[in-house]
Design an enzyme around this catalytic site. Structure first.
Site, PDB file in Angstrom:
ATOM      1  N   ILE A  76       2.041 -60.622  99.362  1.00  0.00           N
ATOM      2  CA  ILE A  76       2.989 -59.548  99.063  1.00  0.00           C
ATOM      3  C   ILE A  76       2.414 -58.605  98.019  1.00  0.00           C
ATOM      4  O   ILE A  76       2.530 -57.381  98.133  1.00  0.00           O
ATOM      5  CB  ILE A  76       4.331 -60.133  98.579  1.00  0.00           C
ATOM      6  CG1 ILE A  76       4.953 -61.012  99.666  1.00  0.00           C
ATOM      7  CG2 ILE A  76       5.298 -59.011  98.200  1.00  0.00           C
ATOM      8  CD1 ILE A  76       6.211 -61.758  99.222  1.00  0.00           C
ATOM      9  N   LEU A  82       4.751 -61.412  90.250  1.00  0.00           N
ATOM     10  CA  LEU A  82       4.710 -62.125  91.528  1.00  0.00           C
ATOM     11  C   LEU A  82       3.874 -63.397  91.445  1.00  0.00           C
ATOM     12  O   LEU A  82       3.935 -64.229  92.356  1.00  0.00           O
ATOM     13  CB  LEU A  82       4.139 -61.230  92.636  1.00  0.00           C
ATOM     14  CG  LEU A  82       5.084 -60.231  93.313  1.00  0.00           C
ATOM     15  CD1 LEU A  82       5.553 -59.159  92.340  1.00  0.00           C
ATOM     16  CD2 LEU A  82       4.411 -59.585  94.515  1.00  0.00           C
ATOM     17  N   TYR A 126       9.689 -76.808  93.256  1.00  0.00           N
ATOM     18  CA  TYR A 126       9.526 -75.357  93.377  1.00  0.00           C
ATOM     19  C   TYR A 126      10.839 -74.642  93.072  1.00  0.00           C
ATOM     20  O   TYR A 126      10.882 -73.692  92.289  1.00  0.00           O
ATOM     21  CB  TYR A 126       9.039 -75.031  94.791  1.00  0.00           C
ATOM     22  CG  TYR A 126       8.801 -73.562  95.061  1.00  0.00           C
ATOM     23  CD1 TYR A 126       7.925 -72.828  94.266  1.00  0.00           C
ATOM     24  CD2 TYR A 126       9.438 -72.916  96.117  1.00  0.00           C
ATOM     25  CE1 TYR A 126       7.695 -71.490  94.514  1.00  0.00           C
ATOM     26  CE2 TYR A 126       9.208 -71.579  96.383  1.00  0.00           C
ATOM     27  CZ  TYR A 126       8.339 -70.868  95.579  1.00  0.00           C
ATOM     28  OH  TYR A 126       8.117 -69.536  95.832  1.00  0.00           O
TER      29      TYR A 126
END
Length: 323
Positions: free
Chosen positions: A12, A76, A149
């Site tokens: 991304i 990110l 996560y």
């Protein structure tokens, strides 16, 4: 604008970097290439408005200088993929939490707005579909590291929101839902690049479990456009916002559609979860976002269809010779 993007050589991040460069902005990226790839941004090297640092976003000395000079920070950098989280939980948790603390503290020091990309995993095993940003969530037990996560990314969110409340830092949080497209690797368990690569090679498409679990796949190009909108929206400041597609498809049907669009002779092979991820693996049966908040705050909706996404990814894999 001067943008700093951590994880800027990732799937991304590299598309977001190109978006701003094409718009005429200046972009600096920081990426340790643990899950990103230099080849994603290699063609950008040498441009006067692009700077890349192969480094950890937890490097405080480097990040202080870059954040000081940035107008806006996109954070990110993160571990990605269930496969990586399950196989390397210590490294994965560290690479989520430590960089966020460094980045956000420095953004607070220099009063720089920061956007965190979070994940649909934070909704855990919630069954109230579609998922809304203010709903309660149900997570699995700590003895199943698959949930590490989700917990780590939720901690990231709490840390940004704590700074929002305590230091008045301008923060933005976007929960992404199954973003796919060109440059995504299947190395960490991402399903669509795995399926397309197998289909192009006429090899079996491995579906985990019965394949009746559903997901909503969104194009990286729609997501990048949405992230740019979020960063420019005063109404989205301080908010948690879902971003993705709400077109639901089972993994088994995704495999069938991939075979059709790749004109493949592949068959579907069903693999037990225990064989794929180890014993006692938990999965989410459905993962569907409410997109009402994104529409209300910054007038965003996804545009690309799933077929278009599969075809774009298929063509990229063919052209890059990565299958």
């Amino acid at each position: 604008m001067n943008y700093l993007i951590t994880g800027g050589a990732g799937f991304i991040g590299s598309h977001l970097t190109e978006f701003f460069l094409q718009r005429g902005d200046n972009v600096s990226i920081v990426d340790d290439l643990s899950t990103g790839a230099w080849q994603n941004v290699a063609r950008l090297d040498g441009r006067p408005n692009f700077h890349a640092y192969i480094a950890d976003a937890a490097d405080e000395k480097l990040m202080e200088n870059e954040i000081r000079n940035a107008d806006f920070v996109f954070h990110l950098a993160s571990s990605v993929g269930v496969k990586l989280i399950v196989s390397r939980p210590v490294e994965s948790i560290r690479k989520i939490v430590r960089p966020t603390e460094t980045v956000v503290d420095l953004c607070a020091k220099y009063r720089k707005p920061v956007l965190l990309t979070s994940t649909s995993e934070t909704y855990g095993k919630s069954e109230s579909v579609p998922f809304r940003e203010d709903m309660d969530v149900t997570l699995g037990p700590s003895c199943k590291n698959r949930w590490a996560y989700a917990i780590a990314k939720l901690l990231d969110e709490f840390y940004l929101l704590a700074h929002r409340d305590q230091t008045s830092l301008p923060v933005y949080i976007v929960r992404l839902f199954n973003v796919v497209g060109p440059r995504q690797t299947g190395a960490y368990g991402m399903v669509l690049p795995r399926f397309i690569s197998a289909a192009l090679a006429n090899e079996p498409l491995q579906v985990y479990g019965a394949g009746d679990q559903t997901r909503c796949f969104s194009s990286v190009f729609d997501i990048v456009e949405g992230l740019a909108r979020v960063s420019a929206s005063t109404r989205a400041q301080g908010e948690v916002v879902n971003m993705g597609s709400n077109h639901e498809i089972s993994i088994k049907e995704l495999a069938k559609r991939t075979i059709e669009l790749c004109d493949s002779k592949s068959e579907i092979q069903f693999i037990p979860y225990d064989q794929a991820y180890g014993p006692n693996f938990d999965d989410m049966q459905r993962r569907v976002p409410s997109l009402d908040k994104a529409k209300e705050l910054f007038d965003w909706n996804p545009k690309r269809t799933l077929d278009e996404i599969i075809i774009e990814t298929r063509d990229w894999l063919k052209e890059s010779g990565r299958f």
